[in-house]
Write a protein that holds these residues in place. Structure first.
Motif, mmCIF file in Angstrom:
data_model
loop_
_atom_site.group_PDB
_atom_site.id
_atom_site.type_symbol
_atom_site.label_atom_id
_atom_site.label_comp_id
_atom_site.label_asym_id
_atom_site.label_seq_id
_atom_site.Cartn_x
_atom_site.Cartn_y
_atom_site.Cartn_z
ATOM 1 N N GLY A 92 -7.481 66.364 -4.705
ATOM 2 C CA GLY A 92 -7.328 65.467 -3.564
ATOM 3 C C GLY A 92 -8.612 64.734 -3.223
ATOM 4 O O GLY A 92 -8.598 63.530 -2.917
ATOM 5 N N PHE A 93 -9.746 65.438 -3.285
ATOM 6 C CA PHE A 93 -11.032 64.798 -3.006
ATOM 7 C C PHE A 93 -11.321 63.690 -4.013
ATOM 8 O O PHE A 93 -11.842 62.629 -3.665
ATOM 9 C CB PHE A 93 -12.159 65.829 -3.045
ATOM 10 N N GLU A 94 -11.003 63.947 -5.271
ATOM 11 C CA GLU A 94 -11.280 62.956 -6.311
ATOM 12 C C GLU A 94 -10.406 61.723 -6.144
ATOM 13 O O GLU A 94 -10.829 60.609 -6.487
ATOM 14 C CB GLU A 94 -11.058 63.573 -7.692
ATOM 15 N N ALA A 95 -9.199 61.890 -5.616
ATOM 16 C CA ALA A 95 -8.284 60.758 -5.449
ATOM 17 C C ALA A 95 -8.495 60.025 -4.131
ATOM 18 O O ALA A 95 -8.042 58.883 -3.981
ATOM 19 C CB ALA A 95 -6.832 61.247 -5.541
ATOM 20 N N ALA A 96 -9.169 60.640 -3.168
ATOM 21 C CA ALA A 96 -9.315 60.058 -1.833
ATOM 22 C C ALA A 96 -10.125 58.768 -1.875
ATOM 23 O O ALA A 96 -11.121 58.664 -2.586
ATOM 24 C CB ALA A 96 -9.969 61.068 -0.896
ATOM 25 N N ARG A 97 -9.686 57.772 -1.093
ATOM 26 C CA ARG A 97 -10.365 56.481 -1.023
ATOM 27 C C ARG A 97 -11.057 56.256 0.316
ATOM 28 O O ARG A 97 -11.711 55.238 0.494
ATOM 29 C CB ARG A 97 -9.362 55.361 -1.272
ATOM 30 N N GLY A 98 -10.911 57.196 1.242
ATOM 31 C CA GLY A 98 -11.455 57.004 2.579
ATOM 32 C C GLY A 98 -12.939 57.301 2.676
ATOM 33 O O GLY A 98 -13.511 58.016 1.848
ATOM 34 N N VAL A 99 -13.552 56.765 3.720
ATOM 35 C CA VAL A 99 -14.941 57.091 4.046
ATOM 36 C C VAL A 99 -15.033 58.510 4.580
ATOM 37 O O VAL A 99 -16.015 59.215 4.360
ATOM 38 C CB VAL A 99 -15.496 56.087 5.077
ATOM 39 N N LEU A 100 -13.981 58.933 5.281
ATOM 40 C CA LEU A 100 -13.869 60.296 5.783
ATOM 41 C C LEU A 100 -12.679 60.964 5.107
ATOM 42 O O LEU A 100 -11.701 60.298 4.744
ATOM 43 C CB LEU A 100 -13.686 60.318 7.304
ATOM 44 N N ILE A 101 -12.768 62.282 4.948
ATOM 45 C CA ILE A 101 -11.678 63.057 4.366
ATOM 46 C C ILE A 101 -11.341 64.207 5.307
ATOM 47 O O ILE A 101 -12.241 64.939 5.732
ATOM 48 C CB ILE A 101 -12.049 63.617 2.981
ATOM 49 N N ALA A 102 -10.074 64.339 5.635
ATOM 50 C CA ALA A 102 -9.606 65.467 6.433
ATOM 51 C C ALA A 102 -8.708 66.333 5.565
ATOM 52 O O ALA A 102 -8.002 65.827 4.680
ATOM 53 C CB ALA A 102 -8.846 64.988 7.668
ATOM 54 N N THR A 103 -8.731 67.634 5.802
ATOM 55 C CA THR A 103 -7.859 68.549 5.069
ATOM 56 C C THR A 103 -7.111 69.428 6.060
ATOM 57 O O THR A 103 -7.618 69.736 7.148
ATOM 58 C CB THR A 103 -8.658 69.455 4.113
ATOM 59 N N LEU A 104 -5.918 69.825 5.691
ATOM 60 C CA LEU A 104 -5.151 70.793 6.468
ATOM 61 C C LEU A 104 -4.139 71.445 5.549
ATOM 62 O O LEU A 104 -3.816 70.915 4.478
ATOM 63 C CB LEU A 104 -4.456 70.147 7.671
ATOM 64 N N ASP A 105 -3.646 72.604 5.953
ATOM 65 C CA ASP A 105 -2.657 73.331 5.165
ATOM 66 C C ASP A 105 -1.291 72.672 5.285
ATOM 67 O O ASP A 105 -1.005 71.944 6.250
ATOM 68 C CB ASP A 105 -2.568 74.785 5.636
#
Length: 338
Positions: A92-105
């Protein structure tokens, strides 16, 4: 509507929300609905990245259906098999395009509506990572709460990164910082610890978040997780403190063994030549030899580890330091003497 005298609110940074899922087919539809509801008023671009970690109950197919219904801002990544939560988060981190990344279950126990508040707090406090704290946790006391509290206290004491709730998946990161990590094994449990290796611990904070009891599906964690946490903690402690200088770790142990073995051997020499006693059959002789051999092994291991880590850094673009920001070299001048 704002008046001409009132400036428009600044747009929020682009946000990527990464959600790993494994066998959560019943939670997919309500999860995406709550995510859209919670992020509806976010003042910037955002996307949902749902990572199916090789589910066997139809979670992947359900995600594809909901993504088609929701729009192109919902992206689905399906792993070939179950690689574990760490691998799913890394994807998910590698695919993310945002300046910020949020994660949740993906079990609906974290509330996506908390994410905009976490973003605002991360920006206001100028942090690189804001960790959620499930202060009022809705889990079974014996199976989840007690082991979690013990693990959190142990992690904080060993690593020096004191947080109340390492296990909470609800976090917000600066993408440029978290991408400096390569998550392997089960490193997702200690992301704040690994983050402390690339940013100052003072730029890692926590804040209270809501927590709900699980409604659908079954938990993937149990009491056995505690033992794996201890092993992972040892690895995290080593790499955080000695990752760039392993010779200090192994060398210190070797010096301790060598000092004890040398002291015992010196005492035996005094006994033999000073008192004329036979030391050939004394257990202390064999123990001292064992300690000295062990010391040599640890010292040589430290030297080899130093050679390996220096070769690694020399052959990669990684270094021992991380630059947070710097002035533009092209605009910089030179001070000249009159």
């Amino acid at each position: 509507m704002t008046s001409p005298e009132t400036p428009e609110p600044a747009a929020r940074p682009a946000l990527s929300v990464v959600i790993p899922l494994f066998d959560e087919v019943d939670n997919v539809a309500p999860l995406l609905a709550r995510a859209h509801q919670g992020l509806a008023d976010y003042g910037g671009d955002w996307e949902l990245i749902c990572v199916d970690d090789g589910s066997r109950d139809g979670t992947g197919a359900r995600l594809m259906q909901e993504a088609t219904r929701s729009g192109p801002h919902v992206r689905v990544i399906r792993l070939r098999r179950n690689f574990g939560q760490t691998a799913a988060m890394q994807a998910g981190f590698e695919a993310a395009r945002g300046v910020l990344i949020a994660t949740l279950d993906g079990d609906l126990q974290n509330d996506p509506a908390d994410i905009p508040r976490l973003v605002e707090e991360l920006l206001a406090r100028d942090l690189d990572l804001l960790q959620g704290w499930r202060r009022h946790r809705q889990d079974a006391l014996v199976l989840r709460k007690v082991p979690s509290r013990i693990a959190n206290a142990l992690i904080g004491r060993v690593t020096g990164v004191a947080l109340h709730d390492y296990g909470c998946s609800l976090k917000v990161y600066r993408a440029e910082v978290v991408r400096e990590l390569t998550l392997l094994g089960e490193m997702h449990r200690f992301i704040p610890v690994w983050m402390a290796g690339v940013t100052a611990p003072s730029r890692i904070g926590e804040t209270e978040v809501s927590h709900q009891a699980r409604r659908f599906g079954t938990s993937k964690y149990g009491i056995s997780r505690t033992f794996r946490v201890i092993l992972d903690l040892l690895s995290a402690f080593f790499f955080l403190r000695f990752g760039s200088r392993p010779g200090h770790f192994f060398g210190s142990i070797g010096i301790v063994f060598g000092t004890i073995g040398g002291a015992m051997m010196a005492w035996l020499l005094v006994v033999k030549f000073g008192q004329g006693e036979n030391i050939g059959q004394r257990p202390l002789l064999f123990i001292s030899i064992l300690f000295l051999v062990t010391a040599v092994q640890f010292l040589t291991t430290g030297v080899l580890a130093e050679l390996m880590i220096r070769t690694f850094y020399a052959s990669s673009d990684l270094g021992h330091h991380r630059i947070r920001s710097q002035t533009d070299p092209a605009a910089a001048g030179w001070k000249t003497h009159p």
